[in-house]
Write an enzyme that holds these catalytic residues in place. Structure first.
Site, PDB file in Angstrom:
ATOM      1  N   ARG A  94       0.834  -1.213   0.000  1.00 40.24           N
ATOM      2  CA  ARG A  94       0.000   0.000   0.000  1.00 40.24           C
ATOM      3  C   ARG A  94       0.862   1.255   0.000  1.00 40.24           C
ATOM      4  O   ARG A  94       0.568   2.224  -0.701  1.00 40.24           O
ATOM      5  CB  ARG A  94      -0.938  -0.018   1.208  1.00 40.24           C
ATOM      6  N   GLY A 134      10.794  13.229  -1.355  1.00 46.29           N
ATOM      7  CA  GLY A 134      11.895  13.598  -0.473  1.00 46.29           C
ATOM      8  C   GLY A 134      11.597  14.814   0.376  1.00 46.29           C
ATOM      9  O   GLY A 134      11.853  15.952  -0.033  1.00 46.29           O
ATOM     10  N   GLY A 141      11.896  15.549  11.062  1.00 52.06           N
ATOM     11  CA  GLY A 141      10.766  14.718  10.681  1.00 52.06           C
ATOM     12  C   GLY A 141       9.462  15.428  10.955  1.00 52.06           C
ATOM     13  O   GLY A 141       8.801  15.931  10.059  1.00 52.06           O
ATOM     14  N   ARG A 247      -2.143  10.769   3.850  1.00 53.49           N
ATOM     15  CA  ARG A 247      -2.784  10.459   5.134  1.00 53.49           C
ATOM     16  C   ARG A 247      -4.214   9.983   4.940  1.00 53.49           C
ATOM     17  O   ARG A 247      -4.697   9.104   5.667  1.00 53.49           O
ATOM     18  CB  ARG A 247      -2.751  11.698   6.031  1.00 53.49           C
ATOM     19  N   GLN A 283     -14.670 -16.218  27.414  1.00 51.64           N
ATOM     20  CA  GLN A 283     -15.053 -14.814  27.525  1.00 51.64           C
ATOM     21  C   GLN A 283     -13.898 -13.860  27.197  1.00 51.64           C
ATOM     22  O   GLN A 283     -14.099 -12.831  26.548  1.00 51.64           O
ATOM     23  CB  GLN A 283     -15.587 -14.520  28.930  1.00 51.64           C
ATOM     24  N   LEU A 342      -3.612 -15.722  19.032  1.00 53.04           N
ATOM     25  CA  LEU A 342      -2.890 -16.793  18.361  1.00 53.04           C
ATOM     26  C   LEU A 342      -1.788 -17.395  19.221  1.00 53.04           C
ATOM     27  O   LEU A 342      -1.234 -18.445  18.873  1.00 53.04           O
ATOM     28  CB  LEU A 342      -2.290 -16.293  17.045  1.00 53.04           C
ATOM     29  N   GLU A 367       4.095   9.810   8.045  1.00 53.75           N
ATOM     30  CA  GLU A 367       3.042  10.732   7.592  1.00 53.75           C
ATOM     31  C   GLU A 367       2.411  11.483   8.769  1.00 53.75           C
ATOM     32  O   GLU A 367       1.197  11.695   8.817  1.00 53.75           O
ATOM     33  CB  GLU A 367       1.953   9.996   6.807  1.00 53.75           C
TER      34      GLU A 367
END
Length: 388
Positions: A94, A134, A141, A247, A283, A342, A367
């Site tokens: 994605r 870029g 950031g 976003r 439960q 799991l 993002e």
């Protein structure tokens, strides 16, 4: 395990158009048939499944919500459903598509010259020209305005100096949309692969987004034609406008990961026998599954409303922040709950919840970090910017 058939607890499908459903089903089938059989191998080996690029181009996923230039011209809800299904496969896949369309094709469409649009957009839509974005630097950031990458005019050229970090698609991109300070103002530039002074270095040893190319971009007296500046934008609103496109897609993408983990947890819990009964009958397991379906359902309704607002031209940046932070947050928490259900199986790549959990740690951060989006919402409701 039972084939994934979607998650729709309150009949949300009835709110989609026939075209939107058809697009979703097409990409869902592609993910199930072409991505799921190979993604664990690519994740394990740290490679991107680039052989799928022509197939994705044929499906029209690159710049799917762009009108013209050979693009699919879908509405933003259909585009969101594409992002949802692709991230059900893997966040790295994605991300590849999201960067190509939202962060590279979009700025050329919105800020580029007619010549730039005609030159790049049709080939990018075909997947023949791959882009990267870029903006982020090693030391900047969350505060991109502090960037130290610079550009200076030199006759019929601009000369770039600096570097960009954590760049998706960087090592395989044919062009980079690079943001740099020109006379103190942030401007966008198109830098083509092979330009002298432009180099990339792929980042290895990642725990997350392993089936994705992440790179550093370096510019050392990189001379590009003056025609490669994006002429129709000046200032931080340029890259921020692109980030809002990405976003929005992530708000849908996070749901895909959440659905994948929920589906796996339900099927596993019904098949796993302990104390002479399926663990789905206990439960504590049901509480976890109930939390997951509750949050996925709310996230679906939120994403759909954001899409309708976007198609109406009414979507605001803080609303996008709400969608991104909420849906990624519940996806990450859901992946962790699935791993709990799991048990030991959840840490092996025979199952997918561990991979989604690791990927979502990155999606939670990029993002705009979860904390930064929290402050965006805080400013929206109080009128006070806490980060300034």
């Amino acid at each position: 395990m039972k084939k994934f058939e979607g998650v729709d607890f309150v009949e949300i499908d009835g709110l989609f158009s026939e075209e939107e459903i058809a697009v979703r089903e097409t990409i869902r089938e592609f993910v199930s048939d072409r991505i799921m059989p190979i993604i664990e191998k690519h994740y394990r080996e740290g490679t991107f499944p680039d052989h799928l690029i022509p197939e994705m181009a044929e499906l029209g996923v690159f710049g799917a919500n762009i009108q013209g230039y050979g693009c699919a011209g879908l509405n933003n809800v259909a585009y969101g459903l594409i992002m949802q299904e692709l991230e059900r496969g893997d966040s790295g896949v994605r991300s590849f598509v999201s960067v190509q369309g939202g962060l590279c094709m979009y700025p050329i469409l919105a800020y580029g010259s007619d010549e730039q649009k005609k030159k790049y957009l049709p080939e990018m839509g075909k997947g023949k020209v791959i882009g990267c974005f870029g903006l982020t630097e090693a030391d900047y950031g969350s505060n991109p305005s502090g960037m130290i990458t610079t550009a200076r005019k030199d006759g019929p050229h601009y000369i770039l100096n600096g570097s960009k970090m954590w760049i998706t698609n960087g090592g395989i991109a044919h062009i980079a949309i690079v943001w740099a300070k020109l006379d103190g103002r942030i401007r966008g530039f198109i830098v083509e692969k092979g330009t002298p002074g432009y180099s990339t270095r792929d980042i290895h040893g990642k725990w997350s987004l392993r089936a994705s190319v992440t790179s550093e971009l370096s510019f050392q007296d990189c001379r590009i034609p003056a025609a490669n500046i994006l002429p129709n934008v000046d200032g931080l609103k340029g890259p921020l406008g692109c980030l809002n496109q990405a976003r929005y897609g992530i708000a849908w993408g996070g749901l895909g990961s959440a659905m994948a983990c929920f589906h796996e947890a339900v099927e596993y819990s019904k098949a796993r026998i302990q104390f002479d009964r399926p663990i789905a009958g206990f439960q504590m397991v049901q509480e976890k599954l109930a939390w997951m379906i509750r949050e996925i359902t709310k996230g679906q309704l939120l994403a759909l409303q954001l899409g309708r607002l976007k198609d109406a031209g009414k979507l605001l940046p803080h609303q996008i922040s709400l969608g991104k932070m909420n849906n990624v947050d519940i996806a990450l928490k859901g992946a962790r709950l699935a791993r709990e259900i799991l048990g030991a199986s959840g840490i092996t790549d025979e199952y997918q919840c561990g991979r989604h959990m690791c990927n979502l740690e990155s999606v939670y951060t990029y993002e705009g970090t979860h904390d930064i989006h929290t402050l965006v919402l805080g400013e929206a409701v109080t009128g006070i910017a806490a980060y300034k």
